[in-house]
Scaffold this active site. Structure first.
Site, PDB file in Angstrom:
ATOM      1  N   LYS A 114       1.798 -43.206  -9.605  1.00  0.00           N
ATOM      2  CA  LYS A 114       3.237 -43.012  -9.452  1.00  0.00           C
ATOM      3  C   LYS A 114       4.011 -43.453 -10.702  1.00  0.00           C
ATOM      4  O   LYS A 114       5.096 -42.954 -10.960  1.00  0.00           O
ATOM      5  CB  LYS A 114       3.758 -43.808  -8.249  1.00  0.00           C
ATOM      6  CG  LYS A 114       3.080 -43.545  -6.912  1.00  0.00           C
ATOM      7  CD  LYS A 114       3.401 -42.190  -6.350  1.00  0.00           C
ATOM      8  CE  LYS A 114       3.083 -42.007  -4.875  1.00  0.00           C
ATOM      9  NZ  LYS A 114       1.714 -42.255  -4.419  1.00  0.00           N
TER      10      LYS A 114
HETATM   11  C1  LIG Z   1       0.959 -41.564  -3.442  1.00  0.00           C
HETATM   12  C2  LIG Z   1      -0.498 -41.779  -3.485  1.00  0.00           C
HETATM   13  C3  LIG Z   1      -1.393 -40.769  -3.128  1.00  0.00           C
HETATM   14  C4  LIG Z   1      -0.944 -39.433  -2.603  1.00  0.00           C
HETATM   15  O1  LIG Z   1      -0.234 -38.707  -3.571  1.00  0.00           O
HETATM   16  P1  LIG Z   1       0.668 -37.457  -3.135  1.00  0.00           P
HETATM   17  O2  LIG Z   1       1.324 -36.990  -4.378  1.00  0.00           O
HETATM   18  O3  LIG Z   1       1.632 -37.985  -2.117  1.00  0.00           O
HETATM   19  O4  LIG Z   1      -0.246 -36.448  -2.548  1.00  0.00           O
HETATM   20  C5  LIG Z   1      -2.747 -41.025  -3.277  1.00  0.00           C
HETATM   21  N1  LIG Z   1      -3.196 -42.216  -3.723  1.00  0.00           N
HETATM   22  C6  LIG Z   1      -2.364 -43.220  -4.060  1.00  0.00           C
HETATM   23  C7  LIG Z   1      -2.928 -44.507  -4.536  1.00  0.00           C
HETATM   24  C8  LIG Z   1      -0.995 -43.037  -3.958  1.00  0.00           C
HETATM   25  O5  LIG Z   1      -0.163 -44.030  -4.307  1.00  0.00           O
END
Ligand SMILES: *Cc1c(COP(=O)(O)O)cnc(C)c1O
Length: 463
Positions: free
Chosen positions: A112
């Protein structure tokens, strides 16, 4: 570049407007009116370039007039300067034809940060120029919230409120949200699950009095700026494995469909992506949808990969919009059906379109733990439980003629209990955040209801 809503009824916006708005006023999500395509030569020329340079080339066409060339380069450099790895998104090999893209070297140890750090820079630049303020409200299953708080803490023109499901996130995730001391940071622990938090945020956006009154802005993965920033590492990874001369496949641990949707944009831009494999835990709505053509909600089950404990996958709407030949009326119809009856069946043509791009797989809790254990034994690489879901699914889709890249979405130290249970090894936090457990916490517990949360937000931004 103009942006249109997936439901076809909201006004077209510029990049800056779409980024600051988040959700469209017809309930849809903004997507570019058309996706620019790179030539074979332009993609080949990305080989060997620094991450920031590829980021600039990939994102520049989407940003339009919002920033000058030099300013946009500066924002990208500032966004990724704080990462703990010079490659930003290093690729390591797990076995023949299988590679792991480590996306966890940012300040909050999850992928993120790639989007949020850049969004923070872009918001600050845009708001400083216009002299305005915004209230950011986001829902999180753990990682989005910590990344958003890290990106926006201390900024003058922004208050950031993050709703997370009380008791359903890891302690590291919680502490990353509750320990920043800046007064513009507000962590709200909601009695409910992630889908409840996400629904509350959507309701705030659909309450136009509230939305305009507090100048609401969204940084959830529905924000186009987030998706855009994530397109970049599909390019850096594929090019380092021989694209555009050779195709590459990706397996993506998926919840809200943001990260994997970014892969489909890279593909639409001309990157030779053979297959995008959706990897889910027990919360498998996306896997079931791709198997059956019917999107049907079920309850959410807590798992050891909590950032994927989601049943309503917001960005899937963007993939549907593409699969329906960008017919907003068709998408709006399906979304109405979802709201009324908890599910919908995708038309045969759209379903075939999705199956051309996406494959999928689901793994159990045991298989997830097992993947953490066997990957450590076989390669020395310690996986977080989300990345392990990806690795386990990818192993079922390996094809020796096309390299597979699995996205490692978080650092193992963010989920130390699950990793220790699987391996007996407790992964330490990187030294730059080693005092996280000693810092004091600040959080407001709230019921899972709209009105009281709106009152808290109004009061806090007035004071
Ligand atoms: C947010 C997240 C996901 C999922 O990602 P999306 O874009 O919502 O599909 C998977 N793994 C981790 C560690 C995350 O923080």
């Amino acid at each position: 570049m103009r942006y249109v809503s997936t439901r076809g009824q909201a006004p077209e916006l510029s990049f800056e407007e779409a980024m600051l708005t988040g959700l469209a006023r017809d309930g849809g999500l903004y997507v570019p009116a058309s996706v620019p395509r790179f030539s074979h030569g332009e993609i080949a020329a990305m080989a060997g370039q620094p991450y920031e340079e590829v980021a600039y080339r990939v994102m520049r066409p989407f940003v339009g007039e919002a920033f000058s060339d030099a300013q946009f380069r500066g924002l990208i450099d500032a966004a990724y300067g704080g990462f703990g790895h010079a490659a930003r998104a290093p690729l390591v090999q797990l076995g023949p034809g299988h590679h792991l893209l480590e996306l966890f070297h940012g300040p909050t140890l999850a992928f993120k940060d790639f989007a949020m750090q850049l969004i923070g820079q872009m918001f600050e630049a845009a708001l400083t120029r216009s002299g305005s303020r915004v209230t950011i409200v986001g829902a999180t299953s753990g990682d989005t919230g910590s990344a958003a708080i890290e990106a926006f803490r201390g900024l003058e023109a922004v208050d950031v409120f993050i709703l997370y499901p009380h008791g359903r996130i890891s302690e590291v995730q919680r502490r990353q949200m509750t320990t920043p001391a800046e007064s513009n940071v507000h962590a709200l622990a909601v009695d409910g699950d992630f889908d409840d938090c996400q629904a509350l945020v959507k309701d705030m956006f659909n309450d136009f009095d509230f939305r305009d009154g507090v100048a609401l802005a969204g940084v959830n993965s529905i924000n186009w700026g987030r998706v855009l920033a994530q397109v970049v590492y599909f390019f850096t990874a594929a090019v380092s494995l021989g694209a555009p001369h050779r195709p590459v496949s990706f397996t993506v641990p998926t919840g809200n469909f943001g990260d994997i949707y970014a892969g489909s944009i890279a593909r639409a831009m001309g990157l030779p992506v053979e297959r995008l494999v959706v990897a889910t835990n027990r919360n498998d709505i996306l896997h079931r949808t791709l198997e059956s053509g019917a999107y049907v909600k079920e309850g959410v089950h807590p798992t050891i990969s909590p950032s994927m404990d989601i049943q309503v996958s917001s960005n899937f709407e963007r993939a549907l919009f593409d699969a329906y030949g960008r017919d907003g009326t068709a998408v709006a119809g399906q979304m109405d059906e979802l709201k009324e009856s908890g599910g919908f069946r995708i038309s045969q043509g759209a379903y075939e379109g999705l199956k051309e791009i996406y494959a999928s797989g689901r793994v159990s809790e045991e298989e997830t733990s097992d993947a953490i254990k066997t990957t450590l034994a076989g390669t020395g690489e310690l996986l977080c439980p989300h990345s392990a879901v990806g690795v386990a699914v990818a192993e079922r889709h390996l094809d020796r003629s096309v390299p597979m890249v699995t996205l490692a979405t978080a650092h193992p130290a963010k989920f130390p209990d699950a990793v220790e249970d699987a391996t007996g090894v407790r992964p330490p936090l990187p030294s730059r955040m080693a005092d996280l457990y000693e810092r004091s916490e600040r959080v407001t517990r709230v019921p899972g209801e709209l009105a009281p949360i709106q009152s808290i937000i109004r009061e806090r931004i007035a004071s």
